[in-house]
Design an enzyme around this catalytic site. Structure first.
Site, PDB file in Angstrom:
ATOM      1  N   ASP A   9      29.607  -0.848  49.088  1.00  0.00           N
ATOM      2  CA  ASP A   9      30.176   0.151  48.182  1.00  0.00           C
ATOM      3  C   ASP A   9      31.422   0.698  48.897  1.00  0.00           C
ATOM      4  OD1 ASP A   9      30.331   2.185  46.146  1.00  0.00           O
ATOM      5  OD2 ASP A   9      29.478   3.576  47.612  1.00  0.00           O
ATOM      6  N   ASP A  11      33.428   4.091  47.981  1.00  0.00           N
ATOM      7  CA  ASP A  11      33.451   5.547  48.126  1.00  0.00           C
ATOM      8  C   ASP A  11      32.170   6.041  48.801  1.00  0.00           C
ATOM      9  OD1 ASP A  11      35.958   5.998  46.670  1.00  0.00           O
ATOM     10  OD2 ASP A  11      34.863   5.344  44.902  1.00  0.00           O
ATOM     11  N   THR A  17      36.132   9.441  49.886  1.00  0.00           N
ATOM     12  CA  THR A  17      37.018   9.846  48.785  1.00  0.00           C
ATOM     13  C   THR A  17      36.403  10.958  47.936  1.00  0.00           C
ATOM     14  OG1 THR A  17      36.082   7.943  47.718  1.00  0.00           O
ATOM     15  CG2 THR A  17      38.374   7.761  48.419  1.00  0.00           C
ATOM     16  N   SER A 116      32.207  -1.889  43.948  1.00  0.00           N
ATOM     17  CA  SER A 116      32.511  -0.477  43.685  1.00  0.00           C
ATOM     18  C   SER A 116      32.681  -0.196  42.197  1.00  0.00           C
ATOM     19  CB  SER A 116      33.807  -0.111  44.420  1.00  0.00           C
ATOM     20  OG  SER A 116      34.283   1.153  44.001  1.00  0.00           O
ATOM     21  N   ALA A 117      32.315   1.024  41.802  1.00  0.00           N
ATOM     22  CA  ALA A 117      32.511   1.452  40.407  1.00  0.00           C
ATOM     23  C   ALA A 117      33.956   1.857  40.150  1.00  0.00           C
ATOM     24  CB  ALA A 117      31.607   2.653  40.121  1.00  0.00           C
ATOM     25  N   LYS A 147      26.448   1.215  37.768  1.00  0.00           N
ATOM     26  CA  LYS A 147      25.242   1.339  38.583  1.00  0.00           C
ATOM     27  C   LYS A 147      24.408   2.457  37.969  1.00  0.00           C
ATOM     28  CE  LYS A 147      28.045   0.363  42.695  1.00  0.00           C
ATOM     29  NZ  LYS A 147      28.645   0.899  43.914  1.00  0.00           N
ATOM     30  N   GLU A 171      25.111   1.203  50.600  1.00  0.00           N
ATOM     31  CA  GLU A 171      25.325   2.148  49.490  1.00  0.00           C
ATOM     32  C   GLU A 171      25.016   3.592  49.879  1.00  0.00           C
ATOM     33  OE1 GLU A 171      26.063   3.286  46.626  1.00  0.00           O
ATOM     34  OE2 GLU A 171      26.690   1.539  45.524  1.00  0.00           O
ATOM     35  N   ASP A 172      25.831   4.530  49.390  1.00  0.00           N
ATOM     36  CA  ASP A 172      25.549   5.951  49.661  1.00  0.00           C
ATOM     37  C   ASP A 172      24.965   6.662  48.435  1.00  0.00           C
ATOM     38  OD1 ASP A 172      28.044   5.916  48.229  1.00  0.00           O
ATOM     39  OD2 ASP A 172      28.297   8.006  48.811  1.00  0.00           O
TER      40      ASP A 172
HETATM   41  C1  BG6 Z   1      32.597   5.695  42.521  1.00  0.00           C
HETATM   42  C2  BG6 Z   1      32.572   7.139  42.979  1.00  0.00           C
HETATM   43  O1  BG6 Z   1      32.717   4.850  43.614  1.00  0.00           O
HETATM   44  O2  BG6 Z   1      33.680   5.472  41.631  1.00  0.00           O
HETATM   45  C3  BG6 Z   1      32.517   8.045  41.769  1.00  0.00           C
HETATM   46  O3  BG6 Z   1      31.450   7.373  43.814  1.00  0.00           O
HETATM   47  C4  BG6 Z   1      33.679   7.736  40.837  1.00  0.00           C
HETATM   48  O4  BG6 Z   1      32.544   9.396  42.171  1.00  0.00           O
HETATM   49  C5  BG6 Z   1      33.653   6.255  40.453  1.00  0.00           C
HETATM   50  O5  BG6 Z   1      33.602   8.544  39.665  1.00  0.00           O
HETATM   51  C6  BG6 Z   1      34.814   5.859  39.550  1.00  0.00           C
HETATM   52  O6  BG6 Z   1      36.007   5.973  40.269  1.00  0.00           O
HETATM   53  P1  BG6 Z   1      37.458   5.907  39.638  1.00  0.00           P
HETATM   54  O7  BG6 Z   1      38.358   5.815  40.852  1.00  0.00           O
HETATM   55  O8  BG6 Z   1      37.530   4.659  38.801  1.00  0.00           O
HETATM   56  O9  BG6 Z   1      37.666   7.140  38.846  1.00  0.00           O
HETATM   57 MG    MG Z   2      29.566   5.449  46.903  1.00  0.00          MG
END
Ligand code: BG6
Ligand code: MG
Length: 217
Positions: A9, A11, A17, A116-117, A147, A171-172
């Site tokens: 992951d 963030d 971040t 990552s999301a 997720k 993962e956190d």
């Molecule tokens: C995740 C973060 O990795 O990404 C979330 O933990 C965040 O807090 C999500 O909302 C979406 O990120 P972004 O940069 O597409 O707004």
């Molecule tokens: Mg994370």
């Protein structure tokens, strides 16, 4: 099962971040006339941008008060502020142990992938000069399900051509640990035992483990 791919992951694992997400969401909350605390911000970890906005509005008692267009505009404004912060990031913000971990896995012949999301993952990785350390990058621009759905990690495994049972995920977020487990992968939680559950191992940060001890998890 020996580990043949390590999925990370972004963030909260590779970079902190959350503080920038918080500043940007806090600014939006202020505009809307309510206070958004750091504790509230904890609920946004690992959660998609739009879902984060829904949670924020819930905290402010504003659920259902905005049209889809207004929601999209608010999310876009928040993202502009967030991007202004992350555009200034550099290698000094890489969390301890990250580069050693990525290099170490590769030295053992283990593939590396990002899961990552975030739709801003490429900007962050490029600013941190970490892009070359990954064999595959799956981010929020490539997924359709958030997720705890396992999609992001299954796509990562597929991209490096390794079976899920031979993958480990770092993962956190609780939703991320659940995503890893329902993908049939090992999960290493990054954080505190009181905040997380269902993992195979828990660490405070990537500095705490060696790839050698993870490959036989
Ligand atoms: C995740 C973060 O990795 O990404 C979330 O933990 C965040 O807090 C999500 O909302 C979406 O990120 P972004 O940069 O597409 O707004
Ligand atoms: Mg994370």
């Amino acid at each position: 099962m020996p580990i043949k791919a390590a999925l990370f992951d972004l963030d909260g694992v590779i970079v902190d971040t959350a503080k920038y997400h918080y500043l940007a969401w806090q600014r939006l909350a202020k505009e809307l006339g309510f206070v958004f605390t750091e504790k509230d911000n904890e609920r946004l970890k690992g959660v998609s941008r739009m879902r984060s906005l829904e949670i924020l509005l819930e905290v402010g008692g504003l659920t259902g008060k905005f049209s889809e267009q207004e929601m999209n505009d608010m999310a876009a404004r928040k993202n502009d502020w967030y991007v202004a912060y992350i555009s200034k990031m550099d290698e000094s913000e890489i969390l301890p142990g990250t580069v050693e971990c990525l290099k170490g896995f590769r030295a053992l012949g283990v593939k590396t992938a990002l899961g990552s999301a975030s739709k801003n993952a490429m900007l962050i990785l490029n600013n941190l000069k970490l892009t070359p350390y990954f064999d595959a990058i799956i981010d929020g621009t490539k997924t359709s399900k958030a997720k705890p759905d396992p999609e992001v990690f299954l796509l990562g495994a597929k991209a490096v051509a390794i079976e899920p049972e031979n993958c480990v995920v770092f993962e956190d977020a609780q939703a991320g640990i659940e995503a890893a487990k329902s993908a049939g992968m090992k999960a290493v939680a990054v954080g505190k035992p009181e905040d997380l559950k269902g993992y195979d191992r828990i660490i405070k940060g990537l500095f705490e483990v060696t790839p050698q001890e993870i490959i036989n998890l």
